[in-house]
Scaffold this active site. Structure first.
Site, PDB file in Angstrom:
ATOM      1  N   GLY A  59       0.813  -1.212   0.000  1.00 16.98           N
ATOM      2  CA  GLY A  59       0.000   0.000   0.000  1.00 16.98           C
ATOM      3  C   GLY A  59       0.845   1.260   0.000  1.00 16.98           C
ATOM      4  O   GLY A  59       0.553   2.223  -0.721  1.00 16.98           O
ATOM      5  N   GLU A  60       1.907   1.271   0.789  1.00 19.33           N
ATOM      6  CA  GLU A  60       2.801   2.427   0.836  1.00 19.33           C
ATOM      7  C   GLU A  60       3.572   2.564  -0.476  1.00 19.33           C
ATOM      8  O   GLU A  60       3.866   3.681  -0.917  1.00 19.33           O
ATOM      9  CB  GLU A  60       3.757   2.314   2.018  1.00 19.33           C
ATOM     10  CG  GLU A  60       3.122   2.536   3.372  1.00 19.33           C
ATOM     11  CD  GLU A  60       2.193   1.402   3.777  1.00 19.33           C
ATOM     12  OE1 GLU A  60       1.135   1.671   4.371  1.00 19.33           O
ATOM     13  OE2 GLU A  60       2.513   0.218   3.478  1.00 19.33           O
TER      14      GLU A  60
END
Length: 406
Positions: A59-60
């Site tokens: 996600g990051e």
């Protein structure tokens, strides 16, 4: 406090080792770090400077990806190193083409930090959203390597802002510049006398807006959807799936696509038992065996952000667990969003609710009511899309700042 921190890292290492015998993620975490420095040495020219991007997880990575890719586009001669803490990031992006090397980040010990930084020779270090590692940060500061936090977000309950949080604040001292998502983060850091802070917003807006423009068609998904309206349940957990199932019989003209967060065999089999007759994406070839099937289960990783192009309404999972997953990918395509009650860590979820572009629910009955409401609401989807478009621009701001170091 440093002794406790080091003990905590050592204890975490032991726990991961024990867990690796019966947990697949822990096994990947452990195995991926075995002989890590020898692996890095074979991949990286230790005499060359690199731009180092670190991401906690997938996600990051998606969040900071626009900065990485625009930086590489603007400065193609500069080599990039990518590290991940979590297997869910590394295993998906270990062959990422724009990086000279993609690695697990060795655990944060003084020895590991020195060995790693000696090998990759960073000229700039860029961490996305969070992850503060004491020994890595201290050594970057000692070597005068600029360290940026991008899409950072801070909350009052974090240890940095407690009276006993001096050790954790010492890590903030190592950061050259903070690019943060909201005014609360600016105010919290200003309260600690940090003025090296810019309100830039969230680079995820740039990423999801770009995805809408560059998205590629998915022929099997397109064929499955046909002319039907499509409800997408993304990043779901079992509790989410139990809520979605009653919608199937109640809405026979709709198609449903379910993309679970966990795609292990046990979960997929459980989902198939819950929805007999559902198609499995990975078991299809060029033909759909049942063109009249109502449900497709996405049992692989990496498709969801592209599948949203076929949706009309979306439910985002995770809101009955730790917290909801990514709502912006769907909102960027102009889809109104439904999610569970645990969303307070995400400013965009709060914003979408205020704009009436999202509805939060606590039960199957509330999900059904939200679904009925959004079918009639012609403003929710456009409001979601406009919200994303209005929030873009963070990447450009960060790149402008980076020019002084490259």
């Amino acid at each position: 406090m440093l002794l406790l921190y080091n003990f905590g890292i050592a204890l975490y290492r032991v726990i991961i080792f024990i867990a690796s015998f019966f947990n697949q993620k822990a096994k990947l975490f452990w195995k991926g770090r075995e002989n890590i420095f020898n692996f890095i040495e074979t991949k990286v020219d230790g005499k060359q400077k690199h731009i180092w991007f670190h991401f906690a997880s997938l996600g990051e990575f998606e969040q900071g990806r626009t900065v990485l890719e625009q930086l590489k586009k603007s400065y193609p001669a500069h080599q990039i190193i990518v590290t991940f803490f979590s297997p869910s990031g590394y295993e998906i992006r270990k062959n990422y083409a724009l990086a000279a090397g993609v690695f697990y980040l060795p655990l944060d010990t003084k020895k590991n930090a020195k060995q790693f930084i000696d090998l990759i020779q960073p000229e700039i270090a860029i961490f996305t959203k969070y992850e503060f590692w004491y020994h890595y940060f201290q050594l970057l500061r000692e070597r005068k390597v600029p360290l940026l936090i991008i899409s950072g977000i801070f909350r009052p309950e974090q240890l940095f802002f407690k009276w006993y949080g001096g050790f954790y604040r010492s890590m903030l001292d190592c950061v050259t510049h903070f690019f943060v998502q909201n005014t609360e983060s600016v105010e919290l850091l200003s309260g600690l006398n940090y003025d090296n802070v810019s309100l830039s917003g969230d680079t995820r807006f740039d990423r999801v807006a770009e995805n809408v423009i560059t998205v590629k068609p998915l022929p099997l998904i397109e064929k499955f959807c046909g002319q039907a309206a499509v409800f997408i349940a993304g990043s779901t957990w079992p509790q989410d799936e139990q809520l979605v199932v009653p919608l199937l019989a109640a809405n026979p003209k709709w198609k449903f696509i379910i993309a679970p967060h966990e795609i292990g065999a046990a979960h997929i089999e459980q989902l198939i038992r819950l929805i007999p007759g559902a198609l499995r994406y990975t078991q299809l070839n060029d033909e759909l065996p049942q063109t009249d099937s109502q449900v497709m289960i996405i049992d692989n990783i990496g498709l969801l952000s592209s599948i949203y192009q076929y949706g009309k309404i979306v439910y985002i999972g995770g809101g009955f667990g730790v917290s909801i997953h990514n709502t912006l990918e769907a909102a960027a395509f102009g889809l109104p969003v439904i999610f569970g009650p645990r969303y307070d860590k995400f400013q965009e979820a709060k914003d979408l609710l205020v704009l009436n572009a999202a509805i939060t629910i606590k039960s199957a009955e509330e999900l059904s009511a939200a679904f009925e409401k959004l079918q009639k609401d012609t403003n929710a989807g456009p409001a979601a899309k406009k919200y994303v478009q209005d929030k873009t621009g963070s990447t450009k701001q960060i790149l402008s700042y980076l020019e002084q170091y490259i």
